[in-house]
Design an enzyme around this catalytic site. Sequence first.
Site, PDB file in Angstrom:
ATOM      1  N   CYS A  42       9.147 -28.235  20.606  1.00 28.98           N
ATOM      2  CA  CYS A  42       9.109 -27.150  19.624  1.00 28.98           C
ATOM      3  C   CYS A  42      10.308 -26.221  19.752  1.00 28.98           C
ATOM      4  O   CYS A  42      10.979 -25.916  18.767  1.00 28.98           O
ATOM      5  CB  CYS A  42       7.814 -26.356  19.773  1.00 28.98           C
ATOM      6  SG  CYS A  42       7.679 -25.011  18.584  1.00 28.98           S
ATOM      7  N   CYS A  47      10.466 -27.367  16.147  1.00 27.64           N
ATOM      8  CA  CYS A  47      10.122 -26.284  15.224  1.00 27.64           C
ATOM      9  C   CYS A  47      11.184 -25.198  15.112  1.00 27.64           C
ATOM     10  O   CYS A  47      11.598 -24.829  14.008  1.00 27.64           O
ATOM     11  CB  CYS A  47       8.811 -25.628  15.657  1.00 27.64           C
ATOM     12  SG  CYS A  47       7.524 -26.762  16.189  1.00 27.64           S
ATOM     13  N   LYS A  50      14.716 -26.371  13.888  1.00 26.88           N
ATOM     14  CA  LYS A  50      14.520 -26.847  12.518  1.00 26.88           C
ATOM     15  C   LYS A  50      14.409 -25.678  11.549  1.00 26.88           C
ATOM     16  O   LYS A  50      15.043 -25.673  10.487  1.00 26.88           O
ATOM     17  CB  LYS A  50      13.261 -27.706  12.442  1.00 26.88           C
ATOM     18  CG  LYS A  50      12.849 -28.075  11.029  1.00 26.88           C
ATOM     19  CD  LYS A  50      11.453 -28.645  11.016  1.00 26.88           C
ATOM     20  CE  LYS A  50      10.401 -27.560  11.264  1.00 26.88           C
ATOM     21  NZ  LYS A  50       9.033 -28.099  11.278  1.00 26.88           N
ATOM     22  N   TYR A 177       6.538 -35.382   7.135  1.00 25.34           N
ATOM     23  CA  TYR A 177       7.053 -34.023   7.018  1.00 25.34           C
ATOM     24  C   TYR A 177       8.438 -33.871   7.643  1.00 25.34           C
ATOM     25  O   TYR A 177       9.285 -33.133   7.129  1.00 25.34           O
ATOM     26  CB  TYR A 177       6.064 -33.010   7.588  1.00 25.34           C
ATOM     27  CG  TYR A 177       5.919 -33.004   9.084  1.00 25.34           C
ATOM     28  CD1 TYR A 177       6.677 -32.144   9.859  1.00 25.34           C
ATOM     29  CD2 TYR A 177       5.010 -33.841   9.722  1.00 25.34           C
ATOM     30  CE1 TYR A 177       6.551 -32.129  11.237  1.00 25.34           C
ATOM     31  CE2 TYR A 177       4.869 -33.831  11.099  1.00 25.34           C
ATOM     32  CZ  TYR A 177       5.644 -32.974  11.856  1.00 25.34           C
ATOM     33  OH  TYR A 177       5.514 -32.973  13.221  1.00 25.34           O
ATOM     34  N   GLU A 181      11.567 -32.555   5.465  1.00 25.73           N
ATOM     35  CA  GLU A 181      12.236 -31.323   5.882  1.00 25.73           C
ATOM     36  C   GLU A 181      13.717 -31.557   6.105  1.00 25.73           C
ATOM     37  O   GLU A 181      14.568 -30.762   5.666  1.00 25.73           O
ATOM     38  CB  GLU A 181      11.581 -30.787   7.157  1.00 25.73           C
ATOM     39  CG  GLU A 181      10.183 -30.231   6.939  1.00 25.73           C
ATOM     40  CD  GLU A 181       9.462 -29.913   8.239  1.00 25.73           C
ATOM     41  OE1 GLU A 181       8.489 -29.151   8.190  1.00 25.73           O
ATOM     42  OE2 GLU A 181       9.858 -30.446   9.294  1.00 25.73           O
ATOM     43  N   HIS A 453       0.530  -7.380  -7.436  1.00 23.65           N
ATOM     44  CA  HIS A 453       1.392  -7.778  -8.542  1.00 23.65           C
ATOM     45  C   HIS A 453       2.739  -7.055  -8.463  1.00 23.65           C
ATOM     46  O   HIS A 453       2.775  -5.885  -8.063  1.00 23.65           O
ATOM     47  CB  HIS A 453       0.693  -7.430  -9.868  1.00 23.65           C
ATOM     48  CG  HIS A 453       1.494  -7.796 -11.078  1.00 23.65           C
ATOM     49  ND1 HIS A 453       1.603  -9.093 -11.521  1.00 23.65           N
ATOM     50  CD2 HIS A 453       2.215  -7.032 -11.930  1.00 23.65           C
ATOM     51  CE1 HIS A 453       2.361  -9.110 -12.601  1.00 23.65           C
ATOM     52  NE2 HIS A 453       2.750  -7.866 -12.875  1.00 23.65           N
ATOM     53  N   GLU A 458      -0.650 -13.829  -6.037  1.00 24.49           N
ATOM     54  CA  GLU A 458      -1.730 -13.216  -6.810  1.00 24.49           C
ATOM     55  C   GLU A 458      -2.500 -14.258  -7.616  1.00 24.49           C
ATOM     56  O   GLU A 458      -3.672 -14.061  -7.969  1.00 24.49           O
ATOM     57  CB  GLU A 458      -1.186 -12.138  -7.736  1.00 24.49           C
ATOM     58  CG  GLU A 458      -0.341 -12.639  -8.882  1.00 24.49           C
ATOM     59  CD  GLU A 458       0.140 -11.499  -9.772  1.00 24.49           C
ATOM     60  OE1 GLU A 458      -0.688 -10.883 -10.469  1.00 24.49           O
ATOM     61  OE2 GLU A 458       1.352 -11.214  -9.751  1.00 24.49           O
TER      62      GLU A 458
END
Length: 470
Positions: A42, A47, A50, A177, A181, A453, A458
């Site tokens: 990681c 992670c 990356k 993934y 990525e 908003h 939302e």
Amino acid sequence: MAFDVDLFVIGGGSGGVRAARMAAARGARVALAEQSRLGGTCVIRGCVPKKIMVFASQFRETLDLAPGYGWTLGDGAFSWETFRARLDAELDRLEGVYRRLLEGSGVTIHPTRAVLEDPHTVRLEDGGRVSAAHVLVATGGHPVRPDIPGAALGLVSDDMFTLDRLPRSLLIVGGGYIACEMAGIFAGLGVQVTQFYRGAQILRGFDDEARGLVAEALQERGVSLHVGTDLLCLGGPDAVFDLPAGERPPEPEGPSDGPVKVKPTHGAEQVFDAVLFATGRAPSTKGLGLEEIGVRLGRRGHVEVDRYSQTAVPSVYAIGDATDRPALTPVAIRDAMAFAETVFGGKPTPVDHEALASAVFTQPELGTVGLTEEEAREREPVEIYATSFRPLRTAFAERPDRVLMKLVVSRETRRVLGVHIVAPDAGEMIQLAAIAVRMGATKEDFDRTIAVHPTMAEEMVTLREPVRRA
């Protein structure tokens, strides 16, 4: 029997370091061995680097958007050499943080490979031996190459953070993934990216509607995506692949530093500056002496454990990617905390791996928690609430980008069974949505929440009518 330590941890990644520190905080004498760099996949080759590369690659899109907002900019130029130096310095800093945390907790660090001689004895590659009341296997996983001729010429994900230069053209093989990525990252850095995936659609296992939108976004950002396509072999730029039946060319010793010719299952042979295999990972459990002492390994080489992370050998435990649990850093950390609480805290603590939230850092990101629409339909009648729209930021600049907000809802209980978001910063949004899903929130709980908003998120609380029922 008197042991040298109460706990010996094999592996200095996120899970191993957390387990060592927590056990030490409970008064245990702890030692840890790491043959590479503290921080593991990681922090050093996953992670963290990356995500930093994702940030670097997004500035191209920002520059492209700027004129639509009235900015006049000069030609932007990216320096891989400058970026690499900054990245290397940051990873060195983080490794130092991990080292100081261990040393500050009183953990003895052995910078070498460790294997098990028996259920209570760890042999170090430098010749030492340490006896331990408990041993924790936290060795993580590693990327694998496919078994095809010339595969050694290809890179794996670990290599992408240490490239000396950016390739002009890059073939990425895979549709998970990591592959997606990396496709977004290198396309954003100006590399001509081609992606082969043997399946019908990328990101298998994720919600079908979400993965379809990510595939469209990759292509809009310049990735040449070919599904239903795989590689048969690789070679040098002058390689001849049509050899007599049963004959294979000599195997290369390692990744190529020059052009690579590939032969796909469909289409003509092509030449790329580099080829990246993102075709899966495997647990790093080979050669640790586990099976020799009675620890059972699964078909993929993962350590078989019970809900308390204990193996068939009572003194040996395993956590994280070395097991068959979800290969996510937060899972390894939570496993580590539960292990320390169970063994050294006197409180048997299993880990609940249900309804895990995760994020794929494509561009835009994919955030998901709970069941996909396909999984939910197989379990019970559901309603699907979803909307796809052009977000304000890019719509104003007349870009075609679209985002997706989706809720999977039980028709009987009204519980939200799954949330799927494809949008910039979807990872940030899904973390908060995961709290609601874990608490058992209903669709009506979402409806009672007043929107913020103007935001993309939302839409999660303004979806009134289902788009379909199943």
